[in-house]
Motif scaffolding. Structure first.
Motif, short mmCIF file in Angstrom:
data_model
loop_
_atom_site.label_atom_id
_atom_site.label_comp_id
_atom_site.label_asym_id
_atom_site.label_seq_id
_atom_site.Cartn_x
_atom_site.Cartn_y
_atom_site.Cartn_z
N ALA A 1 0.98 -1.27 -0.17
CA ALA A 1 0.01 0.08 0.19
C ALA A 1 0.98 1.26 -0.25
CB ALA A 1 -0.96 -0.14 1.40
N ALA A 2 1.75 1.38 0.64
CA ALA A 2 2.89 2.40 1.04
C ALA A 2 3.49 2.71 -0.17
CB ALA A 2 3.69 2.30 2.18
N GLU A 3 4.02 1.46 -0.86
CA GLU A 3 4.94 1.55 -1.89
C GLU A 3 4.28 1.63 -3.42
OE1 GLU A 3 7.63 2.83 -1.43
OE2 GLU A 3 9.01 1.66 -0.16
N ALA A 4 2.80 1.65 -3.38
CA ALA A 4 2.24 1.57 -4.72
C ALA A 4 2.42 2.65 -5.80
CB ALA A 4 0.45 1.57 -4.33
N ASP A 5 2.73 3.75 -5.24
CA ASP A 5 2.80 4.92 -6.32
C ASP A 5 4.25 5.52 -6.34
OD1 ASP A 5 0.13 5.03 -6.89
OD2 ASP A 5 -0.21 6.29 -5.03
N THR B 1 -2.39 -9.16 -2.48
CA THR B 1 -3.03 -7.96 -3.08
C THR B 1 -2.65 -6.92 -1.87
OG1 THR B 1 -4.62 -9.36 -3.99
CG2 THR B 1 -5.26 -7.05 -3.74
N ALA B 2 -1.99 -5.96 -2.14
CA ALA B 2 -1.79 -4.93 -1.25
C ALA B 2 -2.91 -4.17 -0.82
CB ALA B 2 -0.79 -3.87 -1.78
N TYR B 3 -3.18 -3.64 0.14
CA TYR B 3 -4.08 -2.71 0.80
C TYR B 3 -4.07 -1.38 0.11
CZ TYR B 3 -4.56 -5.69 5.05
OH TYR B 3 -4.86 -6.40 6.10
N GLU B 4 -5.21 -0.76 0.00
CA GLU B 4 -5.18 0.60 -0.82
C GLU B 4 -4.97 1.39 0.19
OE1 GLU B 4 -6.61 1.65 -3.87
OE2 GLU B 4 -6.34 -0.39 -4.53
N ALA B 5 -3.99 2.41 -0.22
CA ALA B 5 -3.67 3.36 0.60
C ALA B 5 -4.77 4.74 0.68
CB ALA B 5 -2.30 4.03 0.45
N ASP B 6 -5.07 5.45 1.46
CA ASP B 6 -5.89 6.58 1.43
C ASP B 6 -5.28 7.69 1.10
OD1 ASP B 6 -8.00 4.97 2.20
OD2 ASP B 6 -7.52 5.15 4.06
N ARG C 1 5.34 7.86 3.36
CA ARG C 1 4.20 7.77 4.71
C ARG C 1 2.94 7.64 4.09
NH1 ARG C 1 4.56 12.85 7.10
NH2 ARG C 1 3.01 13.98 5.73
N ALA C 2 2.13 6.69 4.50
CA ALA C 2 0.88 6.34 3.93
C ALA C 2 -0.13 5.85 4.95
CB ALA C 2 1.00 4.85 2.99
N THR C 3 -1.48 6.31 4.65
CA THR C 3 -2.48 6.32 5.37
C THR C 3 -3.41 4.92 5.05
OG1 THR C 3 -2.57 8.61 5.93
CG2 THR C 3 -4.40 7.17 6.77
N VAL C 4 -3.50 3.99 5.71
CA VAL C 4 -4.06 2.78 5.42
C VAL C 4 -5.08 2.38 6.30
CG1 VAL C 4 -3.70 0.42 4.82
CG2 VAL C 4 -1.81 1.98 4.17
N HIS C 5 -6.32 2.30 6.13
CA HIS C 5 -7.53 1.70 7.03
C HIS C 5 -7.16 2.83 8.26
CE1 HIS C 5 -7.50 -2.28 5.06
NE2 HIS C 5 -7.74 -1.40 4.29
N ASP C 6 -7.22 4.13 8.02
CA ASP C 6 -7.06 4.89 9.38
C ASP C 6 -5.82 4.78 10.10
OD1 ASP C 6 -9.44 6.15 8.76
OD2 ASP C 6 -10.49 4.94 9.64
N GLU C 7 -4.77 4.10 9.54
CA GLU C 7 -3.58 4.14 10.53
C GLU C 7 -2.55 4.48 9.40
OE1 GLU C 7 -3.23 0.13 12.70
OE2 GLU C 7 -3.38 -0.36 10.74
#
Length: 186
Positions: A25-29, A48-53, A64-70
């Motif tokens: 999720a953090a490294e997706a972009d 399958t990675a989580y989606e980062a918000d 830095r990434a926000t994933v599921h409010d974390e």
């Protein structure tokens, strides 16, 4: 060098699968070669990675990434220092061992503590091996000049059968090293 590949992961207080989903999720972009290595590891292992918000790059230190409010961070020791994060001893030990074998380590940080250490290494292009073998067959010795650290340089040189290695060479020192090699009749 070829591209970078994931070597190993060591986790603490997190399930490995969960760590990969957060790392992905953090490294997706990210454009970084380390991020690409993490993404291809996930694809290879069908994770399958989580989606980062949200996602923020921290210049030269990580992401830095926000994933599921974390909020999670991915980066190395420079990031840990800058953010005052803690790296548990066993994860730090894993990184030290990796560095001796020419590998880079990135950490997954959650709640100010490293939860996973991922080691990543350079894959050496197949053509490099054949080229060096062809030179050796002609009686030509091969030297490598690199800015890389000793461990990285040594492991690449061993893998390829390179005769002489100058590591941690600054760009402005390269001419002088070549002169040294020429003077020795190489």
């Amino acid at each position: 060098h070829g591209e970078m590949r994931v070597d190993t992961i060591k986790t603490k207080d997190i399930v490995e699968d969960e760590a990969w989903k957060l790392l992905g999720a953090a490294e997706a972009d990210s454009e970084h070669s380390i991020a690409a290595a993490i993404r291809s590891h996930l694809a290879e292992h069908e994770i399958t990675a989580y989606e980062a918000d949200s996602f923020t790059s921290i210049q030269g230190k990580g992401v830095r990434a926000t994933v599921h409010d974390e909020t999670v961070y991915v980066g190395g020791v420079n990031l840990a220092r800058a953010e005052s994060f803690t790296i548990p001893d066993e994860l730090r030990g894993h990184a030290t061992e990796a560095a001796e074998n020419g590998r880079t380590t990135v950490y997954l940080f959650k709640d100010g503590v490293a939860r996973a250490a991922v080691t990543i290494g350079d894959t050496v292009r197949d053509t490099s091996k054949t080229t060096i073998q062809a030179l050796h067959d002609r009686g030509i010795s091969v030297a490598m000049l690199t800015g890389d650290a000793d461990g990285v340089a040594r492991s690449v040189a061993e893998e390829l059968g390179i005769d002489t290695v100058f590591d941690e060479v600054l760009p402005e020192e390269k001419d002088e090293k070549i002169q040294l090699l020429q003077d020795s009749g190489g």
